[in-house]
Design a protein around this motif. Structure first.
Motif, PDB file in Angstrom:
ATOM      1  N   MET A   1      46.883  56.790  30.493  1.00  0.00           N
ATOM      2  CA  MET A   1      46.212  55.613  30.976  1.00  0.00           C
ATOM      3  C   MET A   1      45.793  54.755  30.036  1.00  0.00           C
ATOM      4  N   GLU A   2      46.717  52.893  30.628  1.00  0.00           N
ATOM      5  CA  GLU A   2      46.500  52.147  29.201  1.00  0.00           C
ATOM      6  C   GLU A   2      45.588  50.931  30.295  1.00  0.00           C
ATOM      7  N   LEU A   3      44.808  50.334  29.506  1.00  0.00           N
ATOM      8  CA  LEU A   3      43.935  48.855  29.754  1.00  0.00           C
ATOM      9  C   LEU A   3      44.559  48.211  31.133  1.00  0.00           C
ATOM     10  N   ARG A   4      46.235  48.295  31.110  1.00  0.00           N
ATOM     11  CA  ARG A   4      46.343  46.855  31.791  1.00  0.00           C
ATOM     12  C   ARG A   4      46.567  47.804  32.987  1.00  0.00           C
ATOM     13  N   HIS A   5      46.025  49.461  33.366  1.00  0.00           N
ATOM     14  CA  HIS A   5      46.055  49.456  34.937  1.00  0.00           C
ATOM     15  C   HIS A   5      45.026  49.310  35.664  1.00  0.00           C
ATOM     16  N   ILE A   6      43.823  49.993  34.466  1.00  0.00           N
ATOM     17  CA  ILE A   6      42.411  49.374  34.843  1.00  0.00           C
ATOM     18  C   ILE A   6      42.418  47.783  35.241  1.00  0.00           C
ATOM     19  N   ARG A   7      43.139  46.845  34.461  1.00  0.00           N
ATOM     20  CA  ARG A   7      42.634  45.212  34.473  1.00  0.00           C
ATOM     21  C   ARG A   7      43.968  45.254  35.800  1.00  0.00           C
ATOM     22  N   TYR A   8      45.557  46.075  36.349  1.00  0.00           N
ATOM     23  CA  TYR A   8      45.753  45.842  37.539  1.00  0.00           C
ATOM     24  C   TYR A   8      45.309  46.075  38.959  1.00  0.00           C
ATOM     25  N   PHE A   9      44.381  48.021  38.711  1.00  0.00           N
ATOM     26  CA  PHE A   9      43.970  48.578  39.667  1.00  0.00           C
ATOM     27  C   PHE A   9      42.931  47.378  40.420  1.00  0.00           C
ATOM     28  N   LEU A  10      41.828  46.396  38.834  1.00  0.00           N
ATOM     29  CA  LEU A  10      40.202  45.899  38.989  1.00  0.00           C
ATOM     30  C   LEU A  10      41.220  44.375  39.819  1.00  0.00           C
ATOM     31  N   ALA A  11      42.871  43.689  39.577  1.00  0.00           N
ATOM     32  CA  ALA A  11      42.512  42.293  39.833  1.00  0.00           C
ATOM     33  C   ALA A  11      42.517  43.169  42.007  1.00  0.00           C
ATOM     34  N   ILE A  12      43.898  43.764  41.981  1.00  0.00           N
ATOM     35  CA  ILE A  12      43.358  44.239  42.872  1.00  0.00           C
ATOM     36  C   ILE A  12      42.597  44.487  44.165  1.00  0.00           C
ATOM     37  N   ALA A  13      41.142  45.084  43.235  1.00  0.00           N
ATOM     38  CA  ALA A  13      40.124  46.178  44.058  1.00  0.00           C
ATOM     39  C   ALA A  13      39.613  44.227  44.433  1.00  0.00           C
ATOM     40  N   GLU A  14      40.098  43.410  43.395  1.00  0.00           N
ATOM     41  CA  GLU A  14      39.222  42.366  43.842  1.00  0.00           C
ATOM     42  C   GLU A  14      38.889  41.270  44.487  1.00  0.00           C
ATOM     43  N   THR A  15      41.005  40.726  44.987  1.00  0.00           N
ATOM     44  CA  THR A  15      41.468  40.361  45.789  1.00  0.00           C
ATOM     45  C   THR A  15      41.775  40.460  47.273  1.00  0.00           C
ATOM     46  N   LEU A  16      41.730  41.989  47.749  1.00  0.00           N
ATOM     47  CA  LEU A  16      42.775  43.257  48.395  1.00  0.00           C
ATOM     48  C   LEU A  16      44.057  42.487  49.359  1.00  0.00           C
ATOM     49  N   ASN A  17      44.829  42.225  48.551  1.00  0.00           N
ATOM     50  CA  ASN A  17      45.527  42.072  48.384  1.00  0.00           C
ATOM     51  C   ASN A  17      46.606  41.461  47.165  1.00  0.00           C
ATOM     52  N   PHE A  18      47.766  42.188  47.372  1.00  0.00           N
ATOM     53  CA  PHE A  18      48.687  42.755  46.172  1.00  0.00           C
ATOM     54  C   PHE A  18      49.776  41.602  45.685  1.00  0.00           C
ATOM     55  N   THR A  19      49.616  40.184  46.831  1.00  0.00           N
ATOM     56  CA  THR A  19      50.461  39.373  45.961  1.00  0.00           C
ATOM     57  C   THR A  19      49.892  38.037  45.397  1.00  0.00           C
ATOM     58  N   ARG A  20      48.443  38.477  45.146  1.00  0.00           N
ATOM     59  CA  ARG A  20      47.011  37.112  45.031  1.00  0.00           C
ATOM     60  C   ARG A  20      47.024  38.235  43.537  1.00  0.00           C
ATOM     61  N   ALA A  21      46.904  39.131  43.402  1.00  0.00           N
ATOM     62  CA  ALA A  21      46.460  39.961  42.301  1.00  0.00           C
ATOM     63  C   ALA A  21      47.788  39.666  41.718  1.00  0.00           C
ATOM     64  N   ALA A  22      48.785  40.292  41.802  1.00  0.00           N
ATOM     65  CA  ALA A  22      50.149  39.909  40.529  1.00  0.00           C
ATOM     66  C   ALA A  22      49.753  38.371  40.249  1.00  0.00           C
ATOM     67  N   GLU A  23      49.718  37.126  41.027  1.00  0.00           N
ATOM     68  CA  GLU A  23      49.414  36.246  40.644  1.00  0.00           C
ATOM     69  C   GLU A  23      48.244  35.798  39.636  1.00  0.00           C
ATOM     70  N   LYS A  24      47.336  36.924  39.737  1.00  0.00           N
ATOM     71  CA  LYS A  24      46.494  36.554  39.014  1.00  0.00           C
ATOM     72  C   LYS A  24      46.594  36.871  37.827  1.00  0.00           C
ATOM     73  N   VAL A  25      47.246  38.748  37.479  1.00  0.00           N
ATOM     74  CA  VAL A  25      47.963  39.339  36.137  1.00  0.00           C
ATOM     75  C   VAL A  25      48.976  38.813  35.545  1.00  0.00           C
ATOM     76  N   HIS A  26      49.602  38.185  36.364  1.00  0.00           N
ATOM     77  CA  HIS A  26      50.943  37.507  35.941  1.00  0.00           C
ATOM     78  C   HIS A  26      51.745  38.237  35.546  1.00  0.00           C
ATOM     79  N   VAL A  27      52.314  39.110  36.358  1.00  0.00           N
ATOM     80  CA  VAL A  27      53.443  40.247  36.987  1.00  0.00           C
ATOM     81  C   VAL A  27      53.734  40.100  38.167  1.00  0.00           C
TER      82      VAL A  27
END
Length: 298
Positions: A1-27
């Protein structure tokens, strides 16, 4: 497990939307989905439930979220502290700690701090918890390491870890061979303890009352060091945090139970005063040392 995995997880948990989460973490969304699948495979259970376009946290996801939020916050604080503490930082940092932490924790933290910031002058005092609180309130101290004050007085308290207090006796004491002791067994025992106005003493008195024990307090002192020396030279026993002993010879520490006396030390600072970069860096240094564990908890 890497730090980016946690950041990606939290982005989705906060937005509950994969599209918006992807924009938030710039991937890209596909990259984000792939990374989350890797994380779920590593954890062995799904973190999100996907029903059409709707995304929700699973029970495992909620539990994971509760645990990783404070971890990531500490990582971000550590990075921020490093950025705020340039190598050429100078001036004076005034800190204070109670005896338990001044024996081992403070010297180790100071050595790391001084290597990183050699131009800083650090003034360290060993004070009671009440005196530390007073110093933070009146501005004569920048940072304290103590227990949670009974009266907050506008202070911020950040818990560091739970600390078990143990019975200490001389190596040739009748109890020295015991592996563990119930508090009730201290009924009538000859003891030396801190004076009644100390919060640690008040907590121990509550433990004695809960166990139905009434020890014979024959000496009350206002400092840990002379109390330990008195135990070493007499048949008296006492109760202290084991890390207050350091490598003291001739003294045995014995775990207590029913109840086990536990205290929570932490960082203290004034909520009114602006914290300097040096104070923030020292606080982060202490957090890192505590997280490594063995030295301060053994």
């Amino acid at each position: 497990m890497e730090l980016r995995h946690i950041r990606y997880f939290l982005a989705i948990a906060e937005t509950l939307n994969f599209t918006r989460a992807a924009e938030k973490v710039h991937v890209t969304q596909s990259t984000l989905s792939h990374q989350i699948r890797q994380l779920e495979e590593e954890l062995g259970q799904p973190l999100f439930a996907r029903i059409g376009k709707r995304v929700t946290l699973t029970e495992a996801g909620q539990s994971f979220h509760e645990h990783v939020v404070p971890i990531l916050r500490q990582v971000d604080q550590a990075v921020g502290a490093l950025k705020e503490a340039p190598d050429d930082l100078s001036g004076e940092l005034r800190i204070a700690a109670t005896h338990s932490f001044n024996v081992q924790l403070i010297p180790l933290c100071l050595s790391r701090f001084m290597q990183r910031l050699p131009r800083m002058k650090v003034v360290v005092e060993e004070l009671s918890g009440d005196r530390i609180s007073e110093g933070l309130v009146d501005g004569s101290l920048d940072l304290g390491i103590s227990y949670r004050p009974a009266i907050p007085r506008g202070l911020r308290f950040e818990p560091l870890y739970n600390e078990e207090l143990k019975l200490i006796v001389a190596s040739d004491h009748a109890l020295a061979r015991r592996k563990r002791l119930r508090m009730v067994e201290l009924n009538g025992a000859r003891m030396t303890l801190l004076a009644p106005h100390f919060s640690t003493r008040q907590m121990l008195d509550e433990c004695f009352a809960a166990a139905g024990a009434r020890p014979q307090i024959v000496a009350e002192l206002n400092a840990i060091s002379p109390m330990i020396e008195l135990v070493r030279r007499t048949d008296l026993c006492s109760i202290v945090a084991e890390n207050a002993l350091g490598n003291e010879p001739g003294v045995k520490a014995i775990p207590l139970e029913s109840p086990t006396p536990v205290r929570t030390p932490g960082l203290l600072w004034s909520q009114q005063a602006q914290r300097s970069p040096a104070s923030r860096f020292m606080a982060e240094t202490i957090r890192q040392v505590v997280m490594q564990g063995p030295l301060v908890r053994r």
